[in-house]
Enzyme design. Structure first.
Site, mmCIF file in Angstrom:
data_model
loop_
_atom_site.group_PDB
_atom_site.id
_atom_site.type_symbol
_atom_site.label_atom_id
_atom_site.label_comp_id
_atom_site.label_asym_id
_atom_site.label_seq_id
_atom_site.Cartn_x
_atom_site.Cartn_y
_atom_site.Cartn_z
ATOM 1 N N ARG A 1 0.838 -1.190 0.000
ATOM 2 C CA ARG A 1 0.000 0.000 0.000
ATOM 3 C C ARG A 1 0.880 1.249 0.000
ATOM 4 N NH1 ARG A 1 1.850 1.654 3.890
ATOM 5 N NH2 ARG A 1 0.838 3.643 3.623
ATOM 6 N N ASP B 1 -1.912 11.143 -1.658
ATOM 7 C CA ASP B 1 -2.290 10.115 -2.636
ATOM 8 C C ASP B 1 -2.704 10.731 -3.955
ATOM 9 O OD1 ASP B 1 -2.900 9.102 0.242
ATOM 10 O OD2 ASP B 1 -2.497 7.351 -1.004
HETATM 11 O O1 MRU Z 1 -4.599 3.487 2.168
HETATM 12 P P1 MRU Z 1 -3.120 3.542 2.120
HETATM 13 O O2 MRU Z 1 -2.431 2.974 3.298
HETATM 14 O O3 MRU Z 1 -2.577 3.046 0.795
HETATM 15 O O4 MRU Z 1 -2.904 5.087 2.197
HETATM 16 C C1 MRU Z 1 -2.009 5.753 1.541
HETATM 17 C C2 MRU Z 1 -1.084 6.366 2.464
HETATM 18 O O5 MRU Z 1 -0.266 5.699 3.046
HETATM 19 C C3 MRU Z 1 -1.142 7.748 2.688
HETATM 20 O O6 MRU Z 1 -2.222 8.459 2.636
HETATM 21 C C4 MRU Z 1 0.150 8.407 2.634
HETATM 22 O O7 MRU Z 1 0.216 9.339 3.622
HETATM 23 C C5 MRU Z 1 0.456 8.978 1.289
HETATM 24 S S1 MRU Z 1 1.273 7.844 0.229
HETATM 25 C C6 MRU Z 1 2.978 8.082 0.580
#
Ligand code: MRU
Length: 371
Positions: free
Chosen positions: A54, A253
């Site tokens: 993830r 994201d």
């Molecule tokens: O749902 P996830 O764990 O894939 O979430 C993404 C993230 O880990 C974050 O939002 C993160 O802070 C940004 S990606 C480096």
């Protein structure tokens, strides 16, 4: 990054077997460090959906390797170039439907399909997809390394302006090397400062419901020997209000070209509390996390809604086993929004591989004039 003193990336090609991609099973951390083999495009689809891997940059690179594995499968299952392409495109669409919010997923897949399209034979296309995935992985490492260098300046400036010699940084979720390929985004400036001998301490918000902060960020920081303290998400406002935080850095994201930052659920509340207490709030991410087609994050970014079971149950270790326990009344309904959008007005600045800029379209485009 080092795990028990050995260097790892979050994803790599297996030694002596180019047909197998390996990753760290994040669903087992911090309790068990296990490596997973991804042998088919369906393995990649499953890993992204179930979040054994993830984090936006990692998802993008993993999906690119997913196209490579799909191309290998297509070679053994199809007879001509037309059916080869049909097979790969079907898998590309399945990969794209795994998770909706992180734009890196779509970017990684489209980059790989574009690389493949330049060649005519099946073997050339397979090679092109393999080379593309490796390049995206290497580019992400370089971007994150540069983010560390640019972000270091912010930490150094804070240190100069303080009487105490410890810089306190708050982060949310896991925007560390596990979420990327190495270094991380939000954590890269922290690791760089630590390497330079600056004393840092990190407040880690646990990040319910999947607890990426408590289980992943805390584990990463611990492996590197960086002092940190886990707090509940609800305590973020308190530590900001009490002057215990000098700087907030989060990942993203998907960020619009106007500087609206979409990140793990809870980021917006942290940004509001930072603003109310005049604490700088930065988002750090590579340009692969910028969606150049969107201007209004609140209205336009698709927000993932995941299974309510992730809210109702919590995972942990009990007697050497990873178990899930029910937290809520069995029949109470729950909602599981995965992300929120922090409007650009709450963002002090963004840290990218090209440098730091303000969270607005003019400043962002000045860093990336070709876009
Ligand atoms: O749902 P996830 O764990 O894939 O979430 C993404 C993230 O880990 C974050 O939002 C993160 O802070 C940004 S990606 C480096």
């Amino acid at each position: 990054m080092l795990v028990n003193s050995k260097h790892y990336r979050s994803i790599w090609v297996k030694d002596n077997d180019k047909r197998v991609i390996q990753t760290i099973d994040q669903s087992k951390l911090p309790h068990y460090f296990e490596i997973s083999d991804l042998k088919t495009s369906d393995d990649v689809i499953h890993a992204i959906k179930e979040m054994t891997l993830r984090g936006a940059p990692l998802i993008g690179v993993a999906a690119s390797y997913g196209i490579y594995l799909a191309a290998l499968e297509a070679k053994s299952e199809t007879v001509d170039i037309v059916s080869f392409e049909k097979f790969v495109n079907t898998k590309a669409n399945e990969l794209k439907s795994t998770r909706p919010t992180a734009v890196n997923l779509f970017w990684g897949i489209d980059q790989t399909l574009k690389a493949i399209s330049k060649y005519n034979t099946i073997d050339e296309k397979i090679n092109a997809s393999f080379n593309c995935a490796n390049k995206l992985a290497n580019d992400d490492i370089e971007s994150c390394r540069k983010i560390g260098g640019f972000g270091l300046k912010i930490i150094e400036d804070i240190k100069k302006s303080k009487s105490s010699d410890i810089v306190n940084i708050l982060t949310h979720c896991n925007a560390g090397w596990l979420a990327c390929i190495d270094y991380g985004t939000a954590t890269s400036p922290i690791y760089t400062a630590h390497e330079k001998g600056i004393k840092v301490h990190v407040w880690v918000e646990e990040t319910r419901p999947r607890n990426q902060g408590a289980s992943l960020t805390a584990w990463e920081l611990g492996q590197t020997g960086i002092p940190h303290t886990i707090i509940t998400d609800n305590a973020g406002g308190y530590v900001l209000q009490k002057g215990l935080v000098d700087l907030v850095i989060v990942g993203s994201d998907r960020t619009t070209c106007t500087g609206d930052v979409c990140n793990k659920i809870g980021t917006y509340k942290t940004a509001l509390a930072a603003k109310d207490n005049d604490i700088p709030f930065y988002a750090a991410f590579p340009s692969s996390s910028i969606d150049w087609t969107l201007k209004n994050g609140l209205n336009e970014i698709p927000i993932e809604e995941r299974d309510a079971e992730e809210v109702k149950f919590i995972q942990g270790k009990y007697k050497n086993e990873i178990v899930k326990v029910l937290l809520t009344p069995q029949d109470s309904p729950a909602k599981n929004f995965g992300f929120d959008v922090t409007p650009s007005r709450l963002v002090t600045g963004i840290i990218t591989e090209r440098g730091i800029c303000e969270a607005n379209e003019k400043s962002i485009r000045e860093l990336f004039p070709e876009k």
